[in-house]
Design a protein around this motif. Structure first.
Motif, short mmCIF file in Angstrom:
data_model
loop_
_atom_site.label_atom_id
_atom_site.label_comp_id
_atom_site.label_asym_id
_atom_site.label_seq_id
_atom_site.Cartn_x
_atom_site.Cartn_y
_atom_site.Cartn_z
N LEU A 102 2.40 4.40 -0.04
CA LEU A 102 2.23 5.81 0.29
C LEU A 102 3.38 6.59 -0.34
O LEU A 102 4.54 6.31 -0.07
CB LEU A 102 2.21 6.03 1.80
CG LEU A 102 2.14 7.49 2.27
CD1 LEU A 102 0.88 8.18 1.75
CD2 LEU A 102 2.19 7.57 3.80
N LEU A 148 -3.79 0.13 3.20
CA LEU A 148 -2.86 0.89 2.39
C LEU A 148 -1.53 0.15 2.25
O LEU A 148 -0.92 -0.26 3.24
CB LEU A 148 -2.62 2.27 3.02
CG LEU A 148 -1.94 3.29 2.10
CD1 LEU A 148 -2.85 3.67 0.94
CD2 LEU A 148 -1.55 4.55 2.89
N GLU A 157 -3.34 2.45 -2.45
CA GLU A 157 -2.23 3.29 -2.92
C GLU A 157 -2.64 4.76 -2.85
O GLU A 157 -3.67 5.15 -3.39
CB GLU A 157 -1.84 2.91 -4.36
CG GLU A 157 -0.61 3.66 -4.87
CD GLU A 157 -0.11 3.12 -6.19
OE1 GLU A 157 0.62 3.86 -6.89
OE2 GLU A 157 -0.43 1.96 -6.52
N LEU A 158 -1.82 5.57 -2.18
CA LEU A 158 -2.10 6.99 -1.98
C LEU A 158 -0.86 7.79 -2.36
O LEU A 158 0.23 7.53 -1.86
CB LEU A 158 -2.48 7.25 -0.52
CG LEU A 158 -2.75 8.71 -0.11
CD1 LEU A 158 -3.89 9.31 -0.91
CD2 LEU A 158 -3.03 8.78 1.40
N THR A 159 -1.07 8.78 -3.25
CA THR A 159 0.05 9.59 -3.73
C THR A 159 -0.29 11.07 -3.65
O THR A 159 -1.38 11.50 -4.08
CB THR A 159 0.39 9.24 -5.20
OG1 THR A 159 0.75 7.86 -5.29
CG2 THR A 159 1.54 10.10 -5.71
N LEU A 183 1.40 -1.46 5.00
CA LEU A 183 2.22 -0.67 4.09
C LEU A 183 3.46 -1.46 3.67
O LEU A 183 4.18 -2.00 4.50
CB LEU A 183 2.63 0.64 4.75
CG LEU A 183 3.07 1.74 3.76
CD1 LEU A 183 1.87 2.23 2.96
CD2 LEU A 183 3.73 2.91 4.48
N LEU A 195 7.04 2.99 1.07
CA LEU A 195 6.94 4.36 1.57
C LEU A 195 7.96 5.22 0.83
O LEU A 195 9.16 4.98 0.90
CB LEU A 195 7.19 4.41 3.07
CG LEU A 195 7.21 5.80 3.72
CD1 LEU A 195 5.89 6.52 3.51
CD2 LEU A 195 7.53 5.69 5.21
N ILE A 219 -5.10 9.47 8.31
CA ILE A 219 -4.43 8.67 7.30
C ILE A 219 -3.90 7.37 7.89
O ILE A 219 -3.73 6.36 7.18
CB ILE A 219 -3.30 9.49 6.63
CG1 ILE A 219 -2.93 8.90 5.28
CG2 ILE A 219 -2.09 9.57 7.51
CD1 ILE A 219 -1.97 9.76 4.49
#
Length: 582
Positions: free
Chosen positions: A461, A458, A437-439, A482, A485, A452
């Motif tokens: 996002l 992941l 998880e990327l924020t 993913l 999104l 990325i």
């Protein structure tokens, strides 16, 4: 009382309204206990009573008490006798072992002849200005004083003292303890005293030392070797240096409000130190490599702190960290995960840009202050992430390349959140192989690095209110795992790359208020797992024909926009938001 009460050995009175009590004939009395006799103003005792061994007086209105003939007393307790101004004691009382005195108006107390006293407690005697101790008190083991007006205390003869507790002695300017022979002293608590120096070189067996609000103390001499010292608490605003090199078995060190402390010397190896707390001191560096079993670290308002040296592995036992009030972090906190969480770690960073670094005002590097929350299962951590984060530096000057390397060098990181005045995304994000998880939120980034797209694990996002973001990587579709999104309020974003149609697991695609986005990829119908699409506030005028292959797809948007697409069954979520299904 009877004229002759020679057989009376024990008398106990409590909660009476007696004003006078005549015990002159009770010459063989051994125990006398008078408590809560709040109207008692006169007590007539025998002129001499060699049999009385225990006397307790509490909550009386006695003004004077004559005990000169009571040479065999073993225990004496006088408490809450707030009118007592005169106490006549025997010149010598070799049998007295315990003396407790509290809440009286006595001004002087002479105990020179009390050489066998083992325990002395004097509390809330706010008028006591003079206390004469025996030249030699070899039996005294416990001394507790709370006497605000006492100025000097001579304990040179108390060589076997084990516990000394002196607090709220706000006028105490001189304390004499045996310099080289305090081998028995195990606990020392001094509070609210005014002495300037304290020599403890002879206290080699001290186990607990507590110096609280000793605001004039400027010099503290510790033993060359303090192998028994386990707990040390200091609150001494004027103390500048502290040498603990000989305290190799120290377990707990608590230093607070030491506003002038600039030097702290710990043992070369503090193998037993488990808790370290530093608050409001002027230390510039801390070496945690000396504390391999530390399990709790608290550092607050140490504004001059520049560096924490934390070699990998030195925090393997840590379960709690709080770091706040320094220039770099406000705050840095570590929250242990609950047992039902997975094994991966989380890092949340909120960045605020500063105009100047208070520690290095002439430095040209960008200046940032962070709020940092790090989560990892503790104390079984073997990642070394905490050591890396703490060793990054504590001033505001930030080398963005080094910052990027520090973040991307974290191990087993499952969730990363970057918020605030961050202008560049770390270039080597692909090194975070476990990231799920990327924020990015409220950042000032303009683009995402191509690396990325290498985050094979992941799942989520999120780009929230990244107003300056202009484009996404064309190969974003390589994020094959993913599932969610989110592009929220990316007001400069114009184009959604067609490669997102390769995200076979994508379930949620939200791009609310991306006002310049005018179309979706034509092949969006390939996203067979897509369940939610939010296009509220976008510039999308028509939907690709392929989207109608996604039966059951939930679409969020304004009612008029959804109806313009030809949908007739539109439902309202609120005044401004509606939804429909394909």
């Amino acid at each position: 009382m009877p004229v002759e009460s020679l057989k009376l050995k024990s008398l106990e009175l409590g909660n009476t309204k007696l004003q006078t009590l005549n015990l002159r004939v009770c010459r063989n009395l051994e125990t006398l206990n008078i408590d809560q006799c709040e109207d008692l103003v006169e007590l007539d005792m025998p002129v001499e009573s060699l049999m009385l061994k225990s006397l307790h007086l509490g909550n009386t209105k006695l003004k004077t008490l004559n005990l000169k003939g009571y040479r065999n007393l073993e225990r004496l307790e006088i408490e809450q006798c707030e009118d007592l101004v005169e106490l006549d004691m025997p010149v010598e009382c070799l049998m007295l072992e315990r003396f407790h005195l509290s809440n009286t108006k006595l001004k002087t107390l002479n105990l020179k002849g009390y050489r066998n006293l083992e325990r002395l407690e004097i509390e809330q005697c706010e008028d006591l200005v003079e206390l004469d101790m025996p030249v030699e008190s070899l039996m005294l083991k416990t001394l507790h004083l709370r006497t605000p007006k006492l100025k000097t205390l001579n304990l040179k003869g108390a060589r076997n003292l084990e516990k000394l507790d002196v607090e709220q002695c706000e006028d105490l300017v001189e304390l004499d303890i045996p310099v080289e022979s305090s081998l028995m002293l195990k606990r020392l608590h001094l509070g609210n005293a005014k002495f300037k120096t304290l020599n403890l070189k002879g206290c080699r067996n001290l186990e607990t030392l507590d110096l609280e609000k000793c605001e004039d103390l400027v010099e503290l001499h510790m033993p060359v070797e303090s192998l028994m010292l386990k707990t040390l608490h200091l609150c001494t605003p004027k103390l500048k240096t502290l040498n603990l090199k000989g305290a190799r078995n120290l377990e707990k060190l608590d230093v607070e409000q030491c506003e002038n402390l600039v030097e702290l010397n710990l043992p070369i190896e503090s193998l037993e130190l488990k808790r370290l707390s530093l608050q409001c001191c002027k230390l510039k560096t801390i070496d945690l490599g000396l504390t391999p079993i530390l399990d709790r670290l608290d550092i607050k308002d140490c504004n001059n702190l520049i560096e924490i040296h934390a070699p990998i592995g030195c925090l393997k036992q840590i379960v709690h960290i709080t770091l706040s009030g320094c220039v770099r972090f406000k705050p840095f906190s570590v929250n242990p995960w609950f047992p039902d969480f997975g094994s991966s770690a989380e890092l949340h960073l909120i960045a605020r840009s500063l105009d100047i670094c208070p520690l290095h005002p002439d430095n040209n590097l960008p200046k940032f202050q962070f709020e940092c929350i790090y989560k990892e299962r503790l104390p079984t951590s073997s990642t070394g992430n905490l050591e890396k984060l703490l060793s990054f530096g504590l001033c505001a000057c930030t080398d963005l390349v080094t910052f990027s390397e520090s973040i991307c060098g974290l191990q087993c990181l499952g969730k990363l959140t970057l918020v605030g005045s961050i202008s560049d995304v770390p270039n080597n994000l692909d090194q975070l192989e476990c990231l799920e998880e990327l924020t990015f939120s409220s950042t000032i980034i303009k683009h995402l690095p191509d690396g990325i797209c290498m985050l094979k694990h992941l799942k989520v996002l999120q780009l929230k209110s990244c107003w300056l973001l202009e484009q996404l990587p064309e190969d974003l579709g390589r994020l094959e795992c993913l599932e969610e999104l989110y592009l929220t309020e990316c007001i400069f974003l114009r184009h959604i790359p067609g490669s997102i149609c390769e995200m076979k697991r994508l379930k949620c695609f939200h791009l609310p208020y991306c006002v310049l986005v005018e179309k979706l990829p034509e092949e969006i119908g390939q996203l067979k797992c897509l369940k939610e699409l939010n296009i509220e506030g976008t510039g999308i005028n028509h939907l690709p024909p392929s989207i109608f292959q996604l039966k059951g797809l939930l679409i969020d948007g304004s009612r008029w926009r959804l109806e313009s697409y030809g949908f007739t069954s539109v439902f309202d979520r609120s005044t401004y938001t509606s939804y429909c299904y394909i």
